[in-house]
Write a protein that holds these residues in place. Structure first.
Motif, PDB file in Angstrom:
ATOM      1  N   ALA A 128       0.902  -1.227  -0.029  1.00 12.29           N
ATOM      2  CA  ALA A 128      -0.059   0.065   0.031  1.00 12.29           C
ATOM      3  C   ALA A 128       0.951   1.305  -0.037  1.00 12.29           C
ATOM      4  CB  ALA A 128      -1.036   0.000   1.269  1.00 12.29           C
ATOM      5  N   ASN A 129       1.092   1.765   1.099  1.00  7.73           N
ATOM      6  CA  ASN A 129       2.268   2.914   1.161  1.00  7.73           C
ATOM      7  C   ASN A 129       3.683   2.396   1.382  1.00  7.73           C
ATOM      8  OD1 ASN A 129      -0.145   4.555   1.511  1.00  7.73           O
ATOM      9  ND2 ASN A 129      -0.118   4.268   3.864  1.00  7.73           N
ATOM     10  N   GLY A 130       3.787   1.087   1.335  1.00  8.66           N
ATOM     11  CA  GLY A 130       5.257   0.654   1.229  1.00  8.66           C
ATOM     12  C   GLY A 130       6.033   0.627   2.720  1.00  8.66           C
ATOM     13  N   ASP A 131       5.228   0.854   3.715  1.00  4.85           N
ATOM     14  CA  ASP A 131       6.196   1.020   4.827  1.00  4.85           C
ATOM     15  C   ASP A 131       6.817  -0.186   5.440  1.00  4.85           C
ATOM     16  OD1 ASP A 131       5.959   3.846   5.589  1.00  4.85           O
ATOM     17  OD2 ASP A 131       3.550   3.285   5.873  1.00  4.85           O
ATOM     18  N   ALA A 132       6.056  -1.253   5.376  1.00  3.35           N
ATOM     19  CA  ALA A 132       6.392  -2.596   5.758  1.00  3.35           C
ATOM     20  C   ALA A 132       7.486  -2.907   4.770  1.00  3.35           C
ATOM     21  CB  ALA A 132       5.240  -3.637   5.553  1.00  3.35           C
ATOM     22  N   ALA A 133       7.501  -2.758   3.618  1.00  2.00           N
ATOM     23  CA  ALA A 133       8.569  -3.072   2.494  1.00  2.00           C
ATOM     24  C   ALA A 133       9.911  -2.432   3.065  1.00  2.00           C
ATOM     25  CB  ALA A 133       8.058  -2.959   1.050  1.00  2.00           C
ATOM     26  N   ARG A 134       9.532  -1.111   3.103  1.00  2.00           N
ATOM     27  CA  ARG A 134      10.845  -0.175   3.469  1.00  2.00           C
ATOM     28  C   ARG A 134      11.793  -0.652   4.707  1.00  2.00           C
ATOM     29  NH1 ARG A 134       7.962   3.927   0.740  1.00  2.00           N
ATOM     30  NH2 ARG A 134       6.745   4.316   2.491  1.00  2.00           N
ATOM     31  N   GLY A 135      10.652  -0.946   5.649  1.00  2.00           N
ATOM     32  CA  GLY A 135      11.283  -1.471   7.167  1.00  2.00           C
ATOM     33  C   GLY A 135      12.009  -2.958   6.649  1.00  2.00           C
ATOM     34  N   LEU A 136      11.615  -3.708   5.911  1.00  2.00           N
ATOM     35  CA  LEU A 136      12.340  -4.801   5.690  1.00  2.00           C
ATOM     36  C   LEU A 136      13.553  -4.490   4.733  1.00  2.00           C
ATOM     37  CD1 LEU A 136       9.324  -7.232   5.043  1.00  2.00           C
ATOM     38  CD2 LEU A 136      10.774  -7.485   6.688  1.00  2.00           C
ATOM     39  N   ILE A 137      13.375  -3.683   3.798  1.00  2.00           N
ATOM     40  CA  ILE A 137      14.663  -3.290   2.944  1.00  2.00           C
ATOM     41  C   ILE A 137      15.622  -2.577   3.900  1.00  2.00           C
ATOM     42  CG2 ILE A 137      15.311  -1.551   1.276  1.00  2.00           C
ATOM     43  CD1 ILE A 137      12.577  -1.720  -0.299  1.00  2.00           C
ATOM     44  N   ARG A 138      15.230  -2.098   4.830  1.00  2.00           N
ATOM     45  CA  ARG A 138      16.564  -1.440   5.791  1.00  2.00           C
ATOM     46  C   ARG A 138      16.984  -2.629   6.287  1.00  2.00           C
ATOM     47  NH1 ARG A 138      12.372   2.490   6.954  1.00  2.00           N
ATOM     48  NH2 ARG A 138      11.807   1.404   8.740  1.00  2.00           N
ATOM     49  N   ILE A 139      16.277  -3.576   6.796  1.00  2.00           N
ATOM     50  CA  ILE A 139      17.004  -4.776   7.545  1.00  2.00           C
ATOM     51  C   ILE A 139      18.175  -5.299   6.555  1.00  2.00           C
ATOM     52  CG2 ILE A 139      16.290  -7.083   8.386  1.00  2.00           C
ATOM     53  CD1 ILE A 139      14.067  -5.753  10.023  1.00  2.00           C
ATOM     54  N   ILE A 140      17.455  -5.544   5.559  1.00  2.00           N
ATOM     55  CA  ILE A 140      18.432  -6.508   4.232  1.00  2.00           C
ATOM     56  C   ILE A 140      19.596  -5.400   4.220  1.00  2.00           C
ATOM     57  CG2 ILE A 140      18.670  -7.036   1.797  1.00  2.00           C
ATOM     58  CD1 ILE A 140      15.429  -7.733   2.017  1.00  2.00           C
ATOM     59  N   ARG A 141      19.446  -4.298   4.088  1.00  2.00           N
ATOM     60  CA  ARG A 141      20.851  -3.299   3.831  1.00  2.00           C
ATOM     61  C   ARG A 141      21.748  -3.482   5.056  1.00  2.00           C
ATOM     62  NH1 ARG A 141      19.503  -2.250  -1.161  1.00  2.00           N
ATOM     63  NH2 ARG A 141      17.877  -0.825  -1.782  1.00  2.00           N
ATOM     64  N   ARG A 142      21.131  -3.305   6.179  1.00  2.00           N
ATOM     65  CA  ARG A 142      21.915  -3.479   7.444  1.00  2.00           C
ATOM     66  C   ARG A 142      22.605  -4.580   7.390  1.00  2.00           C
ATOM     67  NH1 ARG A 142      18.073  -2.195  12.134  1.00  2.00           N
ATOM     68  NH2 ARG A 142      19.867  -2.769  13.380  1.00  2.00           N
ATOM     69  N   SER A 143      22.009  -5.809   7.060  1.00  2.00           N
ATOM     70  CA  SER A 143      22.765  -7.068   7.083  1.00  2.00           C
ATOM     71  C   SER A 143      23.824  -7.429   6.154  1.00  2.00           C
ATOM     72  CB  SER A 143      21.762  -8.078   6.730  1.00  2.00           C
ATOM     73  OG  SER A 143      21.394  -8.222   5.496  1.00  2.00           O
ATOM     74  N   GLY A 144      23.770  -6.499   5.200  1.00  2.00           N
ATOM     75  CA  GLY A 144      24.972  -6.329   4.354  1.00  2.00           C
ATOM     76  C   GLY A 144      24.373  -7.350   2.980  1.00  2.00           C
ATOM     77  N   ALA A 145      23.315  -7.968   3.006  1.00  2.00           N
ATOM     78  CA  ALA A 145      22.861  -8.939   1.865  1.00  2.00           C
ATOM     79  C   ALA A 145      22.449  -8.034   0.712  1.00  2.00           C
ATOM     80  CB  ALA A 145      21.558  -9.762   2.550  1.00  2.00           C
ATOM     81  N   VAL A 146      22.382  -8.552  -0.457  1.00  2.00           N
ATOM     82  CA  VAL A 146      21.934  -8.190  -1.680  1.00  2.00           C
ATOM     83  C   VAL A 146      20.299  -8.197  -1.877  1.00  2.00           C
ATOM     84  CG1 VAL A 146      22.195  -8.285  -4.327  1.00  2.00           C
ATOM     85  CG2 VAL A 146      24.215  -8.513  -2.972  1.00  2.00           C
ATOM     86  N   LEU A 147      19.788  -7.106  -1.943  1.00  2.76           N
ATOM     87  CA  LEU A 147      18.279  -7.164  -2.481  1.00  2.76           C
ATOM     88  C   LEU A 147      17.911  -7.317  -3.572  1.00  2.76           C
ATOM     89  CD1 LEU A 147      15.529  -6.744  -1.594  1.00  2.76           C
ATOM     90  CD2 LEU A 147      15.761  -4.217  -1.725  1.00  2.76           C
ATOM     91  N   LEU A 148      17.637  -8.184  -4.270  1.00  5.48           N
ATOM     92  CA  LEU A 148      17.394  -8.760  -5.620  1.00  5.48           C
ATOM     93  C   LEU A 148      15.963  -7.922  -6.049  1.00  5.48           C
ATOM     94  CD1 LEU A 148      18.298 -12.371  -5.726  1.00  5.48           C
ATOM     95  CD2 LEU A 148      19.561 -10.490  -6.638  1.00  5.48           C
ATOM     96  N   GLY A 149      15.109  -7.864  -5.218  1.00  2.00           N
ATOM     97  CA  GLY A 149      13.720  -7.251  -5.560  1.00  2.00           C
ATOM     98  C   GLY A 149      12.779  -7.743  -4.695  1.00  2.00           C
ATOM     99  N   LEU A 150      11.570  -7.090  -4.952  1.00  3.79           N
ATOM    100  CA  LEU A 150      10.283  -7.248  -4.189  1.00  3.79           C
ATOM    101  C   LEU A 150       9.469  -8.318  -5.066  1.00  3.79           C
ATOM    102  CD1 LEU A 150      11.247  -5.004  -2.651  1.00  3.79           C
ATOM    103  CD2 LEU A 150       8.998  -4.018  -2.331  1.00  3.79           C
ATOM    104  N   GLY A 151       8.757  -9.190  -4.466  1.00  2.00           N
ATOM    105  CA  GLY A 151       7.462  -9.861  -5.061  1.00  2.00           C
ATOM    106  C   GLY A 151       6.526  -9.659  -4.348  1.00  2.00           C
TER     107      GLY A 151
END
Ligand code: 5GP
Length: 189
Positions: A128-151
């Motif tokens: 919807a507004n993308g808040d949940a996704a942005r929170g998870l993206i921040r977690i992925i970035r902090r872990s150093g993992a590569v984010l390939l994309g969203l499904g």
């Protein structure tokens, strides 16, 4: 995804111009055949990306994320919404507003399950507004993992989440896009 559109037309209950209830297939009950088909579609989209892990958030993301993980033969990790016994040093924690509940919730992933060797696809039921996704993206970035994309199963494209995350350079794949729920009618893009 035509099958998902058909199901949404069959079982979707429009609660307002902004919210559609999909309890029968996503948020309270699971249609195994449809869920498997959704997982297969996510897997097809990311098949060539050397995915090592699927990440989602409890609870409604789990069945579709599981189906994708099964299809790609990689582990599934789900972010948890409540505090666990782990300490802050052992977890990535982010605070996100909840679209449906109108409150903020803390989401967390243990450092044990995500690190810089991972190539991650993030799966969720709705954007919807993308808040949940942005929170998870921040977690992925902090872990150093590569984010390939969203499904995402259902993108409500009249809300800004999918668009703004795409504009930030992240791949966002949605199985269906709802352009409008106005007047009690579902209009797909
Ligand atoms: P966002 O963080 O993108 O604003 O909202 C995403 C989350 O809110 C999803 O994980 C989903 O649980 C919930 N959500 C957002 N819009 C809807 C909706 O129209 N119907 C349902 N059932 N859940 C929604």
């Amino acid at each position: 995804m035509e099958l998902l559109k058909q199901k949404i037309r069959e079982v979707g209950v429009i609660l307002s111009d902004e919210v559609i209830k999909l309890d029968a297939i996503l948020n309270h009950a699971v249609d195994p055949a449809l869920t498997t088909a959704m997982g297969r579609e996510f897997a097809r989209l990311y098949r060539d990306e050397n995915v090592t892990k699927i990440l989602t958030i409890e609870s409604s993301g789990i069945p579709i994320a599981f189906a994708a993980a099964q299809e790609l033969n990689v582990p599934l990790v789900f972010a948890r919404r409540k505090k666990s016994l782990n300490t802050e040093t052992e977890t990535y924690c982010e605070r996100v507003p909840s679209f449906t509940k109108g409150i903020v919730t803390d989401i967390m992933v243990s450092k044990e399950f995500l690190d810089e060797k991972d190539r991650v696809v993030l799966i969720d039921d709705f954007i919807a507004n993308g808040d949940a996704a942005r929170g998870l993206i921040r977690i992925i970035r902090r872990s150093g993992a590569v984010l390939l994309g969203l499904g995402i199963a259902v993108e409500k494209s009249f809300q800004a989440g999918g668009r703004t995350i795409r504009e930030s350079g992240v791949r966002v794949e949605s199985l269906v896009k709802i352009a409008s729920l106005a007047g009690g009618e579902i209009r797909f893009e």
